[in-house]
Design a protein around this motif. Structure first.
Motif, PDB file in Angstrom:
ATOM      1  N   ILE A   8     -40.775 -85.869   6.400  1.00 28.59           N
ATOM      2  CA  ILE A   8     -40.541 -85.728   4.962  1.00 28.59           C
ATOM      3  C   ILE A   8     -40.362 -84.242   4.675  1.00 28.59           C
ATOM      4  N   ILE A   9     -39.276 -83.937   3.983  1.00 30.07           N
ATOM      5  CA  ILE A   9     -39.026 -82.568   3.522  1.00 30.07           C
ATOM      6  C   ILE A   9     -39.324 -82.548   2.026  1.00 30.07           C
ATOM      7  N   ILE A  10     -40.236 -81.673   1.621  1.00 31.63           N
ATOM      8  CA  ILE A  10     -40.565 -81.588   0.192  1.00 31.63           C
ATOM      9  C   ILE A  10     -39.803 -80.405  -0.385  1.00 31.63           C
ATOM     10  N   GLY A  11     -38.853 -80.700  -1.268  1.00 26.71           N
ATOM     11  CA  GLY A  11     -38.048 -79.642  -1.881  1.00 26.71           C
ATOM     12  C   GLY A  11     -36.663 -79.574  -1.281  1.00 26.71           C
ATOM     13  N   SER A  12     -35.672 -79.475  -2.165  1.00 23.69           N
ATOM     14  CA  SER A  12     -34.308 -79.382  -1.637  1.00 23.69           C
ATOM     15  C   SER A  12     -33.591 -78.141  -2.140  1.00 23.69           C
ATOM     16  N   GLY A  13     -34.242 -77.010  -1.947  1.00 28.09           N
ATOM     17  CA  GLY A  13     -33.559 -75.720  -2.056  1.00 28.09           C
ATOM     18  C   GLY A  13     -32.864 -75.457  -0.722  1.00 28.09           C
ATOM     19  N   PRO A  14     -32.374 -74.250  -0.526  1.00 29.90           N
ATOM     20  CA  PRO A  14     -31.661 -73.961   0.725  1.00 29.90           C
ATOM     21  C   PRO A  14     -32.502 -74.196   1.986  1.00 29.90           C
ATOM     22  N   ALA A  15     -33.802 -73.894   1.919  1.00 26.85           N
ATOM     23  CA  ALA A  15     -34.659 -74.080   3.104  1.00 26.85           C
ATOM     24  C   ALA A  15     -34.791 -75.564   3.444  1.00 26.85           C
ATOM     25  N   GLY A  16     -35.075 -76.374   2.433  1.00 29.23           N
ATOM     26  CA  GLY A  16     -35.248 -77.812   2.669  1.00 29.23           C
ATOM     27  C   GLY A  16     -33.948 -78.468   3.099  1.00 29.23           C
ATOM     28  N   MET A  17     -32.845 -78.056   2.478  1.00 27.49           N
ATOM     29  CA  MET A  17     -31.568 -78.698   2.824  1.00 27.49           C
ATOM     30  C   MET A  17     -31.116 -78.320   4.224  1.00 27.49           C
ATOM     31  N   SER A  18     -31.384 -77.087   4.614  1.00 31.02           N
ATOM     32  CA  SER A  18     -31.051 -76.683   5.985  1.00 31.02           C
ATOM     33  C   SER A  18     -31.886 -77.484   6.991  1.00 31.02           C
ATOM     34  N   ALA A  19     -33.169 -77.653   6.690  1.00 28.68           N
ATOM     35  CA  ALA A  19     -34.032 -78.461   7.574  1.00 28.68           C
ATOM     36  C   ALA A  19     -33.495 -79.883   7.678  1.00 28.68           C
ATOM     37  N   ALA A  20     -33.001 -80.417   6.554  1.00 27.05           N
ATOM     38  CA  ALA A  20     -32.488 -81.797   6.558  1.00 27.05           C
ATOM     39  C   ALA A  20     -31.252 -81.925   7.449  1.00 27.05           C
ATOM     40  N   VAL A  21     -30.383 -80.928   7.413  1.00 26.48           N
ATOM     41  CA  VAL A  21     -29.183 -80.963   8.270  1.00 26.48           C
ATOM     42  C   VAL A  21     -29.599 -81.015   9.737  1.00 26.48           C
ATOM     43  N   TYR A  22     -30.480 -80.098  10.135  1.00 31.04           N
ATOM     44  CA  TYR A  22     -30.874 -80.021  11.548  1.00 31.04           C
ATOM     45  C   TYR A  22     -31.622 -81.277  11.989  1.00 31.04           C
ATOM     46  N   ALA A  23     -32.534 -81.753  11.137  1.00 28.26           N
ATOM     47  CA  ALA A  23     -33.382 -82.885  11.550  1.00 28.26           C
ATOM     48  C   ALA A  23     -32.581 -84.182  11.584  1.00 28.26           C
TER      49      ALA A  23
END
Ligand code: NAP
Length: 306
Positions: A8-23
Motif C-alpha cells: 500500500i502506498i499512502i499518498g500520490s504525490g511524485p514520491a508515491g506515484m514513482s513508487a507505484a510505477v516501479y512496484a
C-alpha cells in the motif's frame, strides 16, 4: 486477518506515484490511497522548470502525466484520508478516516507536507473569502486586483510570479531583508514591475470589510511601526509541516514530525518505508521525491522476495 495487497502506498504525490510505477511494473499487487487530487504539492504549483525532461510544464499537467503512468501497470487507486497504520501479523493495516481498512505486506508512506498557517485571527475562517493557500487554484479570481503574499521561499516567489498574470499588484511580505528562494527566481521577482517587496515586516492582523479580506496589517521587526497593505486576497506561503500524524504510534518520527528513514528509505519498522518531503532530508524537490519512491519500491520488492 487476510492480507489483500503486497504494497500500500499512502499518498500520490511524485514520491508515491514513482513508487507505484516501479512496484506495479514488478507485478506487486499495489494499492495507492490518496485523500485529495493526485500530484500533492505539485498539483498546486504553477510551473515546474527543474524536472529533467520537462523544460517547462504546469504542475497540473505533470501531475496528470504521473498519475496516468502510476496506474498504467495495474496499480489500483482508492480515495481515503489515512489516520492510522497498525502492525499486524505479516504486514500492516491501513485505516482511513471513514473507517475503511486495507491490508498489505509492505507500506510506503508518501504523504508530504501541509501548508503552515500564519496563525492570525480569522485566517482559517476566511479561506474562500480572501485567504488562499493555492495561487494556482484561486489566482484567477483576482484579475486586476491587488494581492498580498507572505513568505520568501521558492513557493512564495514562484506563486507570486504566477499571480502577476492576473493581479494588478502583488506585495510580498518577508520578515528578513533577504529571500530564501533560488537566486534565478529572486531575479525574476525583483525585475517584475507588478511586484512590490516589503522587507523586515511580519503580519500581525487580518483586516476585513463585509466579512472578506481587505488588507494585511504588518509590523516592522525593528521599529515596530505598523501599516496596512490593502488587497483582495492573502496568500500565505510560509513553509509547511510534515503530514505524518498517522505514523505517530510507530516511533519513526523525529520531534518535528518528519520521518526518519535511511538511504534505502527503510524506517525502524520492518516493511515500512517513507519517502519524499515527509522525510528528514536536505533537498525537497520533485526529482528527489521520485528518486525516493523508486528506491523504496525496489527495496520493498527485495524484501518481499526474501
Ligand atoms: P520555505 O523554503 O521553508 O520558506 C518559507 C518562507 O516563509 C521563508 O521565507 C520564511 O522566512 C517564511 N516564514 C516562515 N514562517 C514565517 C512566519 N511565521 N511569518 C512570516 N514568514 C515566515 O518553504 P517553501 O517555500 O514552502 O518551500 C518548501 C520546500 O520546497 C523548500 O525546500 C523549497 O526549496 C521547495 N520548493 C522548491 C521549488 C522549486 O524548486 N521551484 C518550489 C517550491 C518549493 P525566513 O526565510 O526568514 O525563515
Amino acid at each position: 486477518m487476510d492480507i489483500l495487497f503486497d504494497l500500500i502506498i499512502i499518498g500520490s504525490g511524485p514520491a508515491g506515484m514513482s513508487a507505484a510505477v516501479y512496484a506495479s511494473r514488478a507485478e506487486l499487487k499495489t494499492l495507492i490511497v490518496e485523500s485529495s487530487a493526485p500530484g500533492g504539492k505539485m498539483v498546486k504549483t504553477h510551473l515546474v522548470e527543474n524536472y529533467p525532461g520537462e523544460k517547462s510544464i504546469t504542475g497540473v499537467d505533470l501531475s496528470m502525466k504521473m498519475h496516468e503512468h502510476s496506474l498504467s501497470f495495474g496499480a489500483t487507486y482508492a480515495y481515503g484520508n489515512v489516520i492510522d497504520v497498525k502492525q499486524i501479523v505479516g504486514g500492516f493495516e491501513v485505516v482511513t478516516e471513514h473507517g475503511e481498512t486495507f491490508t498489505s505486506k509492505v507500506v510506503i508512506a508518501a504523504t508530504g507536507t501541509v501548508e503552515r498557517k500564519i496563525g492570525l485571527d480569522q485566517e482559517e475562517e476566511l479561506v474562500g473569502k480572501g485567504v488562499s493557500y493555492c495561487a494556482v487554484c484561486d489566482g484567477a479570481f483576482y484579475k486586476e486586483r491587488e494581492v498580498v503574499v507572505v513568505g520568501g521561499g521558492n513557493s512564495a516567489l514562484d506563486e507570486s510570479l504566477y499571480l502577476t498574470q492576473f493581479a494588478s499588484k502583488v506585495t510580498i511580505v518577508i520578515r528578513r531583508d533577504v529571500f530564501r528562494g533560488e537566486i534565478g527566481t529572486q531575479e525574476k521577482v525583483y525585475n517584475n514591475p507588478k511586484i512590490e517587496i516589503v522587507k523586515k515586516h511580519v503580519p500581525v492582523e487580518i483586516m476585513t470589510e463585509n466579512g472578506v479580506f481587505s488588507g494585511l496589517k504588518v509590523e516592522h521587526v525593528d521599529t515596530k511601526e505598523q501599516k496596512i497593505i490593502p488587497g483582495s486576497c492573502l496568500f500565505p506561503y510560509i513553509g509547511s509541516d510534515p503530514a505524518t500524524a498517522y505514523l505517530k504510534n510507530l516511533g519513526v518520527l523525529d520531534d518535528q514530525g518528519y520521518s526518519i528513514a535511511n538511504d534505502r528509505m527503510e524506517t525502524s519498522v520492518q516493511g515500512l518505508y517513507t519517502v519524499g518531503d515527509m522525510n528528514q532530508k536536505t533537498l525537497r524537490q520533485i526529482v528527489t521525491a521520485t528518486a525516493d519512491g523508486a528506491i523504496a519500491a525496489q527495496e520493498a520488492i527485495a524484501y518481499l522476495n526474501k
